[in-house]
Each structure stands twice: as structure tokens, then as C-alpha cells.
Design an enzyme around this catalytic site. Structure first.
Site, PDB file in Angstrom:
ATOM      1  N   HIS A  19       0.807  -1.184  -0.025  1.00 22.57           N
ATOM      2  CA  HIS A  19       0.225  -0.068  -0.015  1.00 22.57           C
ATOM      3  C   HIS A  19       0.797   1.313   0.109  1.00 22.57           C
ATOM      4  CE1 HIS A  19      -3.657   2.237   0.958  1.00 22.57           C
ATOM      5  NE2 HIS A  19      -2.946   3.052   1.593  1.00 22.57           N
ATOM      6  N   GLU A  20       1.974   1.335   0.952  1.00 21.49           N
ATOM      7  CA  GLU A  20       2.687   2.553   1.256  1.00 21.49           C
ATOM      8  C   GLU A  20       3.706   2.571  -0.267  1.00 21.49           C
ATOM      9  OE1 GLU A  20       1.701   4.644   3.165  1.00 21.49           O
ATOM     10  OE2 GLU A  20       0.678   3.392   4.220  1.00 21.49           O
ATOM     11  N   HIS A  23       1.655   4.665  -2.876  1.00 21.67           N
ATOM     12  CA  HIS A  23       1.815   6.115  -2.724  1.00 21.67           C
ATOM     13  C   HIS A  23       3.401   6.540  -3.067  1.00 21.67           C
ATOM     14  CE1 HIS A  23      -2.067   6.400  -0.809  1.00 21.67           C
ATOM     15  NE2 HIS A  23      -1.434   5.724   0.113  1.00 21.67           N
TER      16      HIS A  23
END
Length: 447
Positions: A19-20, A23
Site C-alpha cells: 500500500h505505502e 503512494h
């Protein structure tokens, strides 16, 4: 316990990192300077530098963050202003925010596709037992019926049947189920899910309808020590042949009698060549606010039939991606529908789960094998992607809403509005976490 902890850490570690990383990767491609990439919150346990970026593992493993250069958080040197997140075009901000959930979505797609290409073991949707007087029984289902389709959508396993039934749960009209019966005839039966009310959205949907996938026999596999059955001398290997003077055709008939209450039952028992009768008074237990009987017996499974019920689903690579895409589409729809139904009170809040339940299921799936664990990982990754995009402040969906407003109006949302949103979002998330933790404790320790 060690396996459960390990599986939980791996699950969170993989999902948060992916997920990170989404980003982070898009932020770098959009020209935004990244200051910190953190897996976990709180005090760093391990930290290292990669150029100007600080990478760390923190003490609380329930999430992570990517901190970017931003004038709203600290002064920025004039030569770095162009790399600040707050100076980017709203479209770039939207891309950066969406990248995290999108990375989890892509991970789920790859995991599901990989499983389908490799092959997954499943159970053919054949009714091993049908509980007497249940919704399925009244709809005409009988033991040995194989479900072929639900509302014209083909199904090849009980998992697919379960998902398709949930997908149709909001329909006011009965579900049309294509069935191949024990005589090899193909018929269509109407299954009125609406009779279940809110229980239609529970994990025990199939049991509530009256289906038992396992082909149970009337032979006893285990007797619970100290239970009602043990008190009258019943033993493993005994075969129950009658119930209150009538032949006992299937184990479900005994279950149905116990559902009606705790009145004494007369059981015909065959042990070797001996045939005798016993009168047993079931113990009383409470299930869903209703008292039912319990004997303390476990039935044996018909192993030959059970082997016939097994199936391995395997697809060519392109078809595997198609099947994975369809599964993701259905599960996304179900997740959003379930969340909406809980908000309006049409589904029980008992379905909200927290870290204890996630850890438990992670451990159970790991014990069942690598394929089961990967499938569980894909499901949680998809759920994380969908729920993160809900328009709740502090979640990616809340930030996405702010940037869409900026794109449409031409100016950023005011700091005052963001501050109010953060307080509201924090309140909602804390309430949700408290509910999830309460459900976890009740589910795991209070039954």
C-alpha cells in the site's frame, strides 16, 4: 500461537508495504520529494537512509505512512518548493492518493490469478445434507443436489455459490438456482433469501438456508465426554438407525429435532449385530437467543462421497486473470453493499472484525496450507483497497475527496475544513476500532 503471530505479521507487513509503496512510487514519478517511508507507527525500531529519504520499521504494526515534503507541515527551502506535495496540480495529488489502494487491488488480482493458474482445491456445490423444514428443504432441495448456477451465473464450488448468493441477497425476488438432482435431471428451483432477514448477510448463510456441504452419515464419529450422549452409553462407531420410532435417514433429521428444543429423544442404535434403544435428554444451549438441544455427538463423513465432491479449479493464464477480475468485481460489490447495509441497519454490526479476528483467520489459513493463506491475503488486500477509498477523513478516500473538490473549484480545501474533517474522521475510526475490538473479544472468547 507462534504460527498465528507469524501469519498475522506477514499479512500486515505485506499489505502495508504494498500500500505505502504505491503512494511512494507514484509520488516519486510525479516529482514529489519523499522524506519518510514507514512500516508501522510510533517509535522506530529500525531506521536507515536512502539518499534524502528515511526508511523505518516502527513499533505499532497496524499501518504505515509515506511522509512527503509539504509546506503545511514545515518550512520548505525555495529551491525545493516545486517538489512539495501541496504545490502539485490536484490531478497529481489524486494519483498519489489513489496509488495506495490501487496497489492493494493489483496485489489481490495477481494473487488470485496466480492461484487460479496454479490450481485451487475446492468443494463441488453438492448438498451433502438438507436440514428438514429449512428454507432449502421447502424450496425442494434434496441431498445429492448439485448447484450448477445461481441467477444464470455458473458456479463450480461452494465458495462461488456462497459469493453468488450474497451478491443476490438484496433482490426482493427469489434466487433462481440451477440444479442437477440425484437422477441427473437439470431443474431450476426458487430460493427465497428474503426469509432470512438480516441473517442473509452472515458467514453461516449456507447453514441458515439448510445446506450442509459434508455428506454426513448417521454413524457416530465422536462422543463428547460428560455430554448427554455419553451419559446413556453411546460410543464412537455406533450407528443411529431410528428417531422416536421412525427410521433416521440422515443426520440432519436429528439436528432438526434438536433445533426444536430439549425434549427427550428415543434413539435406535446399532452396535455391531446388537440393536437397542436409548432415551436421552439433550442438554440446553442458547444460540441466537433461542434454546436448542445438544447431545454432544459428531457424525462420521462418508469418505467415498467426500472424495467425489473434491474438485481442482485450474485455468490457463489469460482465463485465470479473467476469473480473478470477476472475483474481485463481485467481492468489491459485496464489500460496499455490506458496508451500506450496516449503515442503514439492514446488516448486523457483528460482521465488523478487528486485528484479533484477522490474526486468528491468518493463522488458520496458514495452517491449511500456502494456497489458503495466499487466498486469505488476497481477500484482505482487496478489502483494504476498497475500505481505504471510502470518503472518510484520515483515510485515502477522505483525502481523495478534498483533492477532487480542489480540482473542481480551483482552490484547496481550507485548513479549517480539513481540521474539522480530521476530528470527525478520527472519531469515526476510533468508534469503528472499538466496535471491531468488542466483536473480536466476543467472537473469540465468549462464542
Amino acid at each position: 500461537m507462534l504460527l498465528t503471530i507469524f501469519a498475522f505479521v506477514v499479512t500486515l507487513g505485506v499489505l502495508v508495504t504494498v500500500h505505502e509503496w504505491g503512494h511512494y512510487w507514484v509520488a516519486r514519478r510525479c516529482g514529489v520529494k519523499v522524506l519518510t517511508f514507514s512500516i508501522g507507527f510510533g517509535k522506530p525500531l529500525l531506521r536507515w537512509q536512502r539518499g534524502d529519504e528515511s526508511w523505518q520499521l516502527a513499533a505499532i504494526p497496524l499501518g504505515g505512512f509515506v511522509r512527503m515534503l509539504d509546506e503545511r507541515e514545515a518550512p520548505v527551502s525555495p529551491h525545493e518548493v516545486s517538489q512539495a506535495f501541496n504545490r502539485q496540480h490536484p490531478f497529481k495529488k489524486i494519483l498519489i492518493v489513489v496509488a495506495g489502494p490501487l496497489a492493494n487491488l493489483v496485489l489481490a488480482l495477481l494473487l488470485y490469478a496466480g492461484l487460479y493458474a496454479y490450481g485451487v482445491d475446492a468443494i463441488r456445490p453438492i448438498a451433502g445434507q438438507v436440514t428438514p423444514a429449512s428454507i432449502a428443504d421447502r424450496a425442494g432441495f434434496r441431498p445429492g443436489d448439485e448447484i450448477l448456477s445461481i441467477n444464470a451465473r455458473p458456479v463450480a464450488s461452494w465458495d462461488e455459490a456462497f459469493v453468488s448468493l450474497l451478491d443476490a441477497a438484496g433482490d426482493a425476488t427469489p434466487v433462481q438456482v440451477g440444479v442437477r438432482n440425484a437422477d441427473a435431471q437439470t431443474v431450476v428451483r426458487s430460493l427465497p433469501l428474503s426469509e432470512l432477514g438480516r441473517a442473509v448477510y452472515e458467514p453461516r448463510l449456507l447453514v441458515r438456508l439448510g445446506f450442509t456441504p459434508y455428506p454426513l452419515t448417521t454413524t457416530i464419529a465422536r462422543v463428547e465426554p460428560g455430554g448427554a450422549a455419553a451419559s446413556v452409553g453411546l460410543k464412537a462407531g455406533d450407528r443411529l438407525v431410528s428417531l422416536d420410532g421412525k427410521p433416521l435417514a440422515q443426520w440432519a433429521d436429528l439436528q432438526a429435532a434438536l433445533q426444536r428444543g430439549t425434549q427427550s429423544l428415543t434413539l435406535g442404535v446399532r452396535r455391531g449385530e446388537e440393536l437397542r434403544q436409548v432415551i436421552v435428554a439433550p442438554a440446553s444451549i442458547e444460540v441466537s437467543g433461542r434454546k436448542i438441544g445438544r447431545l454432544g455427538l459428531e457424525p462420521a463423513v462418508d469418505e467415498q462421497l467426500w472424495q467425489r465432491y473434491q474438485v481442482r479449479l485450474q485455468y490457463p493464464p489469460l482465463q485465470a486473470f479473467t476469473a480473478a477480475s470477476e472475483k474481485i468485481a463481485i467481492q468489491t460489490k459485496l464489500t460496499l453493499a455490506m458496508f451500506g447495509r450496516m449503515i442503514v441497519g439492514k446488516a448486523s454490526l457483528d460482521q465488523v472484525s478487528g486485528p484479533l479476528t484477522i490474526a486468528t483467520y491468518a493463522g488458520e489459513s496458514a495452517r491449511l496450507g500456502l494456497s489458503n493463506f495466499i487466498e486469505y491475503l488476497a481477500l484482505i488486500s482487496l478489502s483494504l483497497a476498497v475500505l481505504n477509498l471510502l470518503p472518510v477523513p484520515l483515510l485515502d478516500g477522505g483525502h481523495l475527496l478534498y483533492h477532487v473538490v480542489e480540482l473542481l473549484t480551483g482552490r484547496p480545501v481550507s485548513p479549517q475544513v480539513e481540521a474539522i474533517g480530521q476530528r470527525v474522521g478520527l472519531t469515526l475510526l476510533l468508534a469503528l476500532m472499538a466496535l471491531a475490538l468488542f466483536n473480536d473479544i466476543h467472537r473469540l472468547f465468549l462464542g
